[in-house]
Motif scaffolding. Structure first.
Motif, PDB file in Angstrom:
ATOM      1  N   GLY A   1       0.829  -1.202   0.000  1.00 28.70           N
ATOM      2  CA  GLY A   1       0.000   0.000   0.000  1.00 28.70           C
ATOM      3  C   GLY A   1       0.859   1.246   0.000  1.00 28.70           C
ATOM      4  O   GLY A   1       2.028   1.223  -0.425  1.00 28.70           O
ATOM      5  N   GLU A   2       0.277   2.315   0.522  1.00 30.90           N
ATOM      6  CA  GLU A   2       0.932   3.622   0.424  1.00 30.90           C
ATOM      7  C   GLU A   2       1.605   4.022   1.739  1.00 30.90           C
ATOM      8  O   GLU A   2       2.842   4.053   1.827  1.00 30.90           O
ATOM      9  CB  GLU A   2      -0.147   4.640   0.014  1.00 30.90           C
ATOM     10  CG  GLU A   2       0.330   6.049  -0.112  1.00 30.90           C
ATOM     11  CD  GLU A   2      -0.808   6.959  -0.582  1.00 30.90           C
ATOM     12  OE1 GLU A   2      -1.630   6.535  -1.406  1.00 30.90           O
ATOM     13  OE2 GLU A   2      -0.858   8.106  -0.112  1.00 30.90           O
ATOM     14  N   ALA A   3       0.810   4.304   2.736  1.00 30.16           N
ATOM     15  CA  ALA A   3       1.352   4.783   4.016  1.00 30.16           C
ATOM     16  C   ALA A   3       0.292   4.578   5.082  1.00 30.16           C
ATOM     17  O   ALA A   3      -0.906   4.527   4.772  1.00 30.16           O
ATOM     18  CB  ALA A   3       1.704   6.266   3.910  1.00 30.16           C
ATOM     19  N   PRO A   4       0.705   4.494   6.347  1.00 29.68           N
ATOM     20  CA  PRO A   4      -0.288   4.327   7.412  1.00 29.68           C
ATOM     21  C   PRO A   4      -1.213   5.528   7.490  1.00 29.68           C
ATOM     22  O   PRO A   4      -0.794   6.668   7.259  1.00 29.68           O
ATOM     23  CB  PRO A   4       0.560   4.253   8.689  1.00 29.68           C
ATOM     24  CG  PRO A   4       1.970   4.031   8.248  1.00 29.68           C
ATOM     25  CD  PRO A   4       2.082   4.540   6.854  1.00 29.68           C
ATOM     26  N   GLY A   5      -2.477   5.289   7.818  1.00 29.24           N
ATOM     27  CA  GLY A   5      -3.419   6.352   8.157  1.00 29.24           C
ATOM     28  C   GLY A   5      -3.512   6.452   9.672  1.00 29.24           C
ATOM     29  O   GLY A   5      -2.675   5.907  10.397  1.00 29.24           O
TER      30      GLY A   5
ATOM     31  N   GLU B   1      -3.917   3.054  11.582  1.00 29.68           N
ATOM     32  CA  GLU B   1      -2.696   2.245  11.464  1.00 29.68           C
ATOM     33  C   GLU B   1      -1.610   2.818  12.365  1.00 29.68           C
ATOM     34  O   GLU B   1      -0.863   2.088  13.026  1.00 29.68           O
ATOM     35  CB  GLU B   1      -2.215   2.226  10.004  1.00 29.68           C
ATOM     36  CG  GLU B   1      -3.122   1.434   9.064  1.00 29.68           C
ATOM     37  CD  GLU B   1      -4.407   2.158   8.686  1.00 29.68           C
ATOM     38  OE1 GLU B   1      -4.452   3.402   8.786  1.00 29.68           O
ATOM     39  OE2 GLU B   1      -5.372   1.465   8.267  1.00 29.68           O
TER      40      GLU B   1
ATOM     41  N   HIS C   1      -6.352   1.412  -4.997  1.00 35.33           N
ATOM     42  CA  HIS C   1      -6.217   1.409  -3.542  1.00 35.33           C
ATOM     43  C   HIS C   1      -7.615   1.276  -2.920  1.00 35.33           C
ATOM     44  O   HIS C   1      -8.558   1.932  -3.385  1.00 35.33           O
ATOM     45  CB  HIS C   1      -5.571   2.728  -3.099  1.00 35.33           C
ATOM     46  CG  HIS C   1      -5.101   2.684  -1.682  1.00 35.33           C
ATOM     47  ND1 HIS C   1      -5.968   2.664  -0.630  1.00 35.33           N
ATOM     48  CD2 HIS C   1      -3.857   2.623  -1.155  1.00 35.33           C
ATOM     49  CE1 HIS C   1      -5.277   2.608   0.500  1.00 35.33           C
ATOM     50  NE2 HIS C   1      -3.989   2.578   0.198  1.00 35.33           N
TER      51      HIS C   1
ATOM     52  N   PRO D   1      -0.643  -2.289   9.439  1.00 36.63           N
ATOM     53  CA  PRO D   1      -1.189  -1.722   8.201  1.00 36.63           C
ATOM     54  C   PRO D   1      -2.643  -2.143   7.951  1.00 36.63           C
ATOM     55  O   PRO D   1      -3.063  -3.227   8.358  1.00 36.63           O
ATOM     56  CB  PRO D   1      -0.284  -2.294   7.101  1.00 36.63           C
ATOM     57  CG  PRO D   1       0.371  -3.472   7.688  1.00 36.63           C
ATOM     58  CD  PRO D   1       0.396  -3.284   9.180  1.00 36.63           C
ATOM     59  N   PHE D   2      -3.374  -1.275   7.274  1.00 39.64           N
ATOM     60  CA  PHE D   2      -4.720  -1.584   6.795  1.00 39.64           C
ATOM     61  C   PHE D   2      -5.636  -2.138   7.893  1.00 39.64           C
ATOM     62  O   PHE D   2      -6.155  -3.247   7.779  1.00 39.64           O
ATOM     63  CB  PHE D   2      -4.660  -2.540   5.585  1.00 39.64           C
ATOM     64  CG  PHE D   2      -4.228  -1.850   4.320  1.00 39.64           C
ATOM     65  CD1 PHE D   2      -5.114  -1.097   3.578  1.00 39.64           C
ATOM     66  CD2 PHE D   2      -2.912  -1.932   3.890  1.00 39.64           C
ATOM     67  CE1 PHE D   2      -4.716  -0.431   2.425  1.00 39.64           C
ATOM     68  CE2 PHE D   2      -2.499  -1.271   2.730  1.00 39.64           C
ATOM     69  CZ  PHE D   2      -3.405  -0.523   2.000  1.00 39.64           C
TER      70      PHE D   2
ATOM     71  N   ASN E   1       3.713  -1.322   3.418  1.00 38.83           N
ATOM     72  CA  ASN E   1       3.463  -0.016   2.803  1.00 38.83           C
ATOM     73  C   ASN E   1       4.751   0.571   2.257  1.00 38.83           C
ATOM     74  O   ASN E   1       5.855   0.172   2.667  1.00 38.83           O
ATOM     75  CB  ASN E   1       2.906   0.954   3.852  1.00 38.83           C
ATOM     76  CG  ASN E   1       1.423   0.750   4.136  1.00 38.83           C
ATOM     77  OD1 ASN E   1       0.630   0.644   3.204  1.00 38.83           O
ATOM     78  ND2 ASN E   1       1.074   0.684   5.401  1.00 38.83           N
TER      79      ASN E   1
HETATM   80  N1  URA Z   1      -3.642   2.979   3.370  1.00 35.72           N
HETATM   81  C1  URA Z   1      -2.438   2.447   3.074  1.00 35.72           C
HETATM   82  O1  URA Z   1      -1.938   2.625   1.978  1.00 35.72           O
HETATM   83  N2  URA Z   1      -1.842   1.709   3.984  1.00 35.72           N
HETATM   84  C2  URA Z   1      -2.355   1.469   5.180  1.00 35.72           C
HETATM   85  O2  URA Z   1      -1.739   0.760   5.958  1.00 35.72           O
HETATM   86  C3  URA Z   1      -3.623   2.020   5.466  1.00 35.72           C
HETATM   87  C4  URA Z   1      -4.246   2.782   4.557  1.00 35.72           C
END
Ligand code: URA
Length: 211
Positions: free
Chosen positions: A67-71, A74, A183, A80-81, A107
């Motif tokens: 994925g991209e990055a923690p929100g 997270e 995503h 993650p996610f 991520n």
């Molecule tokens: N979106 C992401 O790309 N990664 C995460 O861990 C949570 C949301």
């Protein structure tokens, strides 16, 4: 005499399914990598994070999702996610008979960008050596990029995500097959795209079966 012993005395071999996963010979490397991620101060995001979000799942998985990055969720949980996009991802995985324990999820960035803004190029540069180490340890049979940031980094391209779907790429000199899809957070904002995403996930399911 219990039943299996009885069969043994009759000369009949009883085979038991191995439930224990083979010991991960890379356990020490994983431990070291996780410690380095948790202690990392290579970009300013370490100052605002609650937790570094290392990655989760089967370290010997066939399928690696990136994925991209923690929100926010997270960042709070260190996994993650786990927010709304994560719930949708879990449902998608269930629909192709997978669950989070079967696969590995990581991520591009290990720390949350404030307000969930897009990662900055210098943050991606600082953080992705960790991801590359994770890929080298897992050696997955298939990588799936979730969203534009992940796809464009791994494929070193600026091509829009819509043009990267439905094609098989090969990641790095390891030549790991790589597919791209939307995503899950985008699908929450644009539910009409779920139909196209489902086509992608069917392709992912079929590609995994080939292995
Ligand atoms: N979106 C992401 O790309 N990664 C995460 O861990 C949570 C949301």
């Amino acid at each position: 005499m219990d039943h299996p012993e009885y069969l043994h005395h009759m000369g009949i071999d009883v085979w038991h399914e191995r439930k224990v996963a083979p010991a991960d010979e890379n356990a020490a490397a994983w431990k070291d990598l996780k410690a380095r991620v948790e202690a990392c101060t290579a970009c300013p995001l370490h100052k605002t994070r609650t937790h570094a979000v290392f990655g989760v799942g089967n370290q010997q998985a066939d399928l690696l999702l990136i994925g991209e990055a923690p929100g926010q969720q997270e960042d709070l949980k260190g996994e993650p996610f786990v927010g709304r996009a994560g719930q949708l991802l879990n449902n998608i995985l269930r629909a192709i008979n997978l669950n989070r324990e079967d696969i590995y999820i990581a991520n591009i960035l290990k720390s949350r960008p404030p307000g969930n803004r897009d990662p900055l190029p210098e943050e991606v540069t600082a953080c992705t050596p960790f991801l590359l180490e994770q890929i080298a340890l897992i050696k997955p049979k298939l990588i799936v990029s979730l969203g534009r940031i992940s796809a464009q980094f791994l494929l070193n391209t600026t091509t829009p995500l819509g043009k990267l779907r439905k094609q098989e790429f090969h990641y790095s000199e390891m030549k790991i097959p790589l597919l791209v899809t939307y995503h899950p957070a985008y699908l929450l904002r644009a539910p009409l795209e779920k139909r196209k995403a489902w086509e992608d996930w069917q392709l992912i399911r079929d590609r995994l079966k080939e292995n």
